[in-house]
Design a protein around this motif. Structure first.
Motif, PDB file in Angstrom:
ATOM      1  N   LEU A   1     -22.491  -9.067 -41.782  1.00  0.00           N
ATOM      2  CA  LEU A   1     -22.161  -8.120 -42.578  1.00  0.00           C
ATOM      3  C   LEU A   1     -22.624  -7.755 -41.032  1.00  0.00           C
ATOM      4  N   ASN A   2     -22.198  -6.966 -40.128  1.00  0.00           N
ATOM      5  CA  ASN A   2     -23.008  -5.699 -39.732  1.00  0.00           C
ATOM      6  C   ASN A   2     -21.902  -3.939 -39.650  1.00  0.00           C
ATOM      7  N   ASP A   3     -21.672  -3.735 -38.597  1.00  0.00           N
ATOM      8  CA  ASP A   3     -21.889  -1.937 -38.674  1.00  0.00           C
ATOM      9  C   ASP A   3     -19.539  -2.282 -38.856  1.00  0.00           C
ATOM     10  N   PRO A   4     -19.898  -0.852 -40.133  1.00  0.00           N
ATOM     11  CA  PRO A   4     -18.331   0.264 -41.136  1.00  0.00           C
ATOM     12  C   PRO A   4     -17.948  -0.110 -39.295  1.00  0.00           C
TER      13      PRO A   4
ATOM     14  N   PHE B   1     -20.583  -1.312 -23.157  1.00  0.00           N
ATOM     15  CA  PHE B   1     -19.631  -0.436 -23.146  1.00  0.00           C
ATOM     16  C   PHE B   1     -18.720  -0.677 -23.679  1.00  0.00           C
ATOM     17  N   ARG B   2     -19.015   0.761 -25.145  1.00  0.00           N
ATOM     18  CA  ARG B   2     -18.691  -0.024 -26.627  1.00  0.00           C
ATOM     19  C   ARG B   2     -18.568   0.685 -27.322  1.00  0.00           C
ATOM     20  N   ASP B   3     -17.516   0.115 -28.973  1.00  0.00           N
ATOM     21  CA  ASP B   3     -17.496   1.364 -29.941  1.00  0.00           C
ATOM     22  C   ASP B   3     -16.605   2.471 -29.612  1.00  0.00           C
ATOM     23  N   PRO B   4     -15.414   2.067 -29.781  1.00  0.00           N
ATOM     24  CA  PRO B   4     -14.529   2.988 -29.266  1.00  0.00           C
ATOM     25  C   PRO B   4     -14.614   4.236 -30.559  1.00  0.00           C
TER      26      PRO B   4
ATOM     27  N   LEU C   1     -19.614 -14.763 -33.975  1.00  0.00           N
ATOM     28  CA  LEU C   1     -18.244 -14.556 -32.845  1.00  0.00           C
ATOM     29  C   LEU C   1     -17.239 -13.661 -34.288  1.00  0.00           C
ATOM     30  N   LYS C   2     -17.693 -12.437 -33.887  1.00  0.00           N
ATOM     31  CA  LYS C   2     -17.076 -11.410 -34.627  1.00  0.00           C
ATOM     32  C   LYS C   2     -15.446 -10.936 -35.017  1.00  0.00           C
ATOM     33  N   SER C   3     -14.747 -10.240 -35.840  1.00  0.00           N
ATOM     34  CA  SER C   3     -13.674  -9.655 -36.515  1.00  0.00           C
ATOM     35  C   SER C   3     -13.906  -8.594 -37.295  1.00  0.00           C
TER      36      SER C   3
ATOM     37  N   TYR D   1     -15.024  -3.475 -42.024  1.00  0.00           N
ATOM     38  CA  TYR D   1     -16.258  -3.789 -40.675  1.00  0.00           C
ATOM     39  C   TYR D   1     -16.247  -5.106 -39.960  1.00  0.00           C
ATOM     40  N   GLN D   2     -17.754  -4.963 -39.064  1.00  0.00           N
ATOM     41  CA  GLN D   2     -18.264  -6.012 -38.499  1.00  0.00           C
ATOM     42  C   GLN D   2     -18.571  -7.627 -39.300  1.00  0.00           C
ATOM     43  N   PHE D   3     -17.996  -8.773 -39.121  1.00  0.00           N
ATOM     44  CA  PHE D   3     -17.914  -9.811 -39.886  1.00  0.00           C
ATOM     45  C   PHE D   3     -18.322 -10.849 -39.249  1.00  0.00           C
TER      46      PHE D   3
ATOM     47  N   ILE E   1     -26.191   3.469 -25.813  1.00  0.00           N
ATOM     48  CA  ILE E   1     -26.397   4.508 -26.837  1.00  0.00           C
ATOM     49  C   ILE E   1     -25.066   3.575 -27.591  1.00  0.00           C
ATOM     50  N   GLU E   2     -25.347   2.792 -28.846  1.00  0.00           N
ATOM     51  CA  GLU E   2     -24.061   2.527 -28.752  1.00  0.00           C
ATOM     52  C   GLU E   2     -23.943   3.094 -30.659  1.00  0.00           C
ATOM     53  N   CYS E   3     -22.466   2.972 -31.256  1.00  0.00           N
ATOM     54  CA  CYS E   3     -21.484   3.575 -31.650  1.00  0.00           C
ATOM     55  C   CYS E   3     -21.735   5.172 -32.146  1.00  0.00           C
TER      56      CYS E   3
HETATM   57  C1  FRU Z   1     -23.977  -2.653 -33.528  1.00  0.00           C
HETATM   58  C2  FRU Z   1     -23.029  -3.322 -32.586  1.00  0.00           C
HETATM   59  C3  FRU Z   1     -22.388  -2.430 -31.736  1.00  0.00           C
HETATM   60  C4  FRU Z   1     -21.256  -4.019 -31.684  1.00  0.00           C
HETATM   61  C5  FRU Z   1     -21.201  -4.384 -33.015  1.00  0.00           C
HETATM   62  C6  FRU Z   1     -20.581  -5.752 -32.667  1.00  0.00           C
HETATM   63  O1  FRU Z   1     -24.520  -2.807 -34.066  1.00  0.00           O
HETATM   64  O2  FRU Z   1     -24.118  -3.911 -31.518  1.00  0.00           O
HETATM   65  O3  FRU Z   1     -22.612  -1.969 -30.552  1.00  0.00           O
HETATM   66  O4  FRU Z   1     -19.807  -3.713 -31.111  1.00  0.00           O
HETATM   67  O5  FRU Z   1     -22.638  -4.095 -33.036  1.00  0.00           O
HETATM   68  O6  FRU Z   1     -21.043  -6.400 -33.810  1.00  0.00           O
END
Ligand code: FRU
Length: 489
Positions: free
Chosen positions: A45-48, A166-169, A73-75, A62-64, A221-223
Motif C-alpha cells: 500500500l502507498n498513498d491514500p 506530472f501527476r497526482d491531481p 503495477l498500481k491500482s 489507496y495505491q495498491f 513535487i508529489e501529492c
Molecule cells: C507518491 C507517488 C505518487 C504517485 C504514486 C504511485 O508516493 O510516487 O507521486 O502517483 O506514488 O504509486
C-alpha cells in the motif's frame, strides 16, 4: 521472487489465484501486522487517494500493488466506513487496464458532484522505450460504488516546460469553478504545482504554476493538496530533492505544508505565506491527503512509509499502512493535527488515571494502546515503548521541558531500518513549558501527538516478542492515562 520490471508490470490476470492465496496465508501469519491501522491484505500500500464523504459514508482509496511488497503495477483499492475507524473492503476499484493507465493507476482525488462521485487520477504509461507518459484521467462512481472510467483523458498532454513527471491531481470546487492541482517537474528540473480550471470537469485549461514560495522546491513535487481552514489556504505537499538550507528535514523525502493568508485563483497565488513547516517530525510519513468534509471538519490521512526505503515486513509479503485519520485545525496560525474524536470508541477498558512519582511501568501488555502522559514544566525523563525487561531494546522518547526538547530515538532495536537517514528525530518545544503527549502504539507503528497535535511524530518500529512493556521515568510527577484499544482489522 525476483522483482524484475517484467514481473512488476505483469497484468493482474496473469497472476494465478493460487499465488495470491498462498501470499494471503503467509501475510496472515506475519508478526508485525496491525490492529487498528489500514493495511493491505497482501502486497504493498502507498498513498491514500480519493478521501471523501459520499452517499452518507466515508470513502477512501489507496495505491495498491497486491502481489508483493514492491512498487509494481498500481491500482486503487477502495474501502468505506461509517465512523472513520472501522473500514470495509470494496476490493480493487480502479485497475490498470486501458491504454491510458497501462503501467499504473496513480494517485488522485475524489469530489462528490450531484449524486455521483468524480474521481481524478494519473494514468501512468510506459512506451516501448520505457519512457514515462502521464495522463490525467477521470472516472465516475455511482451510488452502488460502481466505477466507470471516462474514456478520454481529462488532460492528455504534458504542458510546455514540464517533464514526464506530472501527476497526482487534486480536484476541488472553488467558488464557481473546478480547480485541479497537479504535482510536476519543469524542464529546469524544479518542482512545481500546476493549476488547471474547468466548468464541466471534462475540459480543463491550464491557469499556471502555483505561486506559493520564492525558493525552488527541489526537483519534483508529489501529492499537492489544498484545503481551507477558516478560509485560509493550506498547501500540503511532498517536495523531492529540496535544499536543506531552504527547510530542514531528515527523511529521504519530507511531507511539508504552508499556511497562506488567502488564495487568488486568477493569479494562481497563495498570498502571505509563513515559513515552510514539516507536517510530521518523525521517520515515516508521506503523501498526506486532506479534504474539507461536509460536517465542517478538515480531515487528513497519510501513508506510513517512504519511497525507496526498506522495511522488515517486506520478507513477510506485505508493506506499509495508512495513518490514523486526523482532524486539522488552525490555532493561532499554526496547523494542529489530532486523531478524530471517533478514535475514542476503540478504548477497551476504563482508563487508569494515576499520578506517579518518578517511575511508572506497564508490563506484559499488548502493543496496541493509547497512552497519554502529562509532563509538567521543568522536568527531564524518558518514555520507553516496546521495552524489554532488560531495558536494552525499546523505542525511546526523551523529554526535557526545561530546554524545550523532545527526541524520538529508535536506535535501540534488533531490527534497525534505514540507518542512512539517522535514528533520532528532535523537535523544539517552548522552553519551561508543560508537555502533553498522546501516543498510539499499534504493533509496528507508533504515532505521537505533541500538545494536542501541535506537532506529530510518526514512526515504524519492529519489536521482538519480549518487547511488551512501557516504562516512564523522570524527575517529577506525571499524570498518565492508558487505554488498551480494540482491534479493527
Ligand atoms: C507518491 C507517488 C505518487 C504517485 C504514486 C504511485 O508516493 O510516487 O507521486 O502517483 O506514488 O504509486
Amino acid at each position: 521472487m525476483k522483482w524484475t520490471d517484467e514481473v512488476r508490470y505483469l497484468p493482474y490476470e496473469k497472476w494465478g489465484n493460487d499465488y495470491l492465496r498462498k501470499l494471503e496465508s503467509k501475510v496472515k501469519e506475519a508478526k508485525w501486522r496491525l490492529d487498528f491501522h489500514i493495511q493491505p491484505k497482501t502486497g504493498l500500500l502507498n498513498d491514500p487517494n480519493g478521501f471523501t464523504f459520499f452517499n452518507n459514508q466515508w470513502h477512501l482509496f489507496y495505491q495498491f500493488f497486491p502481489f508483493g511488497p514492491v512498487h509494481g503495477l498500481k491500482s486503487w483499492y477502495h474501502i468505506v466506513s461509517d465512523d472513520l475507524i472501522h473500514w470495509r473492503s470494496e476490493g480493487v476499484a480502479i485497475k490498470p487496464d486501458t491504454a491510458y493507465d497501462s503501467h499504473g493507476v496513480y494517485s488522485g482525488s475524489a469530489l462528490p458532484v450531484g449524486d455521483k462521485l468524480f474521481l481524478a487520477y494519473t494514468g501512468n504509461v510506459r512506451d516501448e522505450t520505457w519512457q514515462r507518459v502521464p495522463y490525467q484521467m477521470g472516472a465516475w462512481m455511482d451510488q452502488d460504488n460502481q466505477i466507470t472510467k471516462i474514456e478520454k483523458p481529462l488532460i492528455n498532454q504534458v504542458p510546455e516546460g514540464i517533464t514526464e513527471h506530472f501527476r497526482d491531481p487534486q480536484v476541488i470546487k472553488y467558488k464557481n469553478h473546478y480547480l485541479m492541482f497537479i504535482g510536476a517537474q519543469n524542464t529546469k528540473k524544479q518542482g512545481e504545482v500546476l493549476v488547471y480550471q474547468s466548468d464541466n470537469l471534462l475540459e480543463w485549461k491550464i491557469k499556471g504554476s502555483l505561486d506559493f514560495i520564492e525558493e525552488s522546491m527541489g526537483y519534483m513535487i508529489e501529492c499537492p493538496n489544498v484545503v481551507f481552514l477558516d478560509d485560509q489556504p493550506v498547501l500540503i505537499f511532498c517536495p523531492q530533492g529540496l535544499d536543506k538550507r531552504v527547510a530542514d528535514y531528515q527523511n529521504i523525502y519530507p511531507n511539508f505544508y504552508i499556511v497562506g493568508e488567502n488564495f487568488d485563483p486568477e493569479r494562481c497565488k497563495i498570498n502571505h505565506v509563513e515559513d515552510l513547516k514539516l507536517l510530521d517530525a518523525g521517520f515515516d510519513l508521506y503523501a498526506t491527503q486532506a479534504f474539507n468534509a461536509p460536517d465542517g471538519r478538515c480531515l487528513s490521512i497519510g501513508w506510513i512509509g517512504l519511497p525507496e526505503m526498506e522495511y522488515p515486513t517486506f520478507k513477510d509479503g506485505w508493506a506499509h499502512c495508512l495513518s490514523l485519520v486526523k482532524e486539522l485545525k488552525l490555532i493561532n496560525g499554526e496547523l494542529y493535527q489530532y486523531p478524530v474524536k471517533e478514535m475514542e470508541m476503540l478504548r477497551k477498558e476504563e482508563q487508569k488515571m494515576v499520578i506517579h512519582d518518578h517511575s511508572f511501568s506497564l508490563e506484559g501488555i499488548e502493543n496496541s494502546f493509547e497512552l497519554q502522559v502529562k509532563i509538567p514544566y521543568s522536568s527531564i525523563g524518558t518514555i520507553q515503548l516496546y521495552a524489554n525487561k532488560e531495558h536494552n531494546h525499546y523505542l525511546c522518547l526523551e523529554f526535557d521541558t526545561v530546554k524545550g526538547k523532545l527526541t524520538l530515538d529508535r536506535s535501540r532495536t534488533i531490527n534497525p531500518i534505514n540507518l542512512k537517514y539517522g535514528n533520532k528525530r528532535t523537535i523544539e518545544l517552548k522552553k519551561n513549558g508543560g508537555l502533553n503527549l498522546t501516543i498510539f502504539v499499534d504493533q509496528s507503528v507508533c504515532e505521537i501527538f505533541i500538545n494536542k497535535g501541535q506537532k506529530v511524530m510518526t514512526t515504524t518500529y519492529y519489536p521482538e516478542k519480549d518487547q511488551n512493556n512501557v516504562y516512564v521515568e523522570g524527575d517529577n510527577q506525571y499524570l498518565i492515562k492508558y487505554y488498551p484499544l480494540s482491534k479493527t482489522t
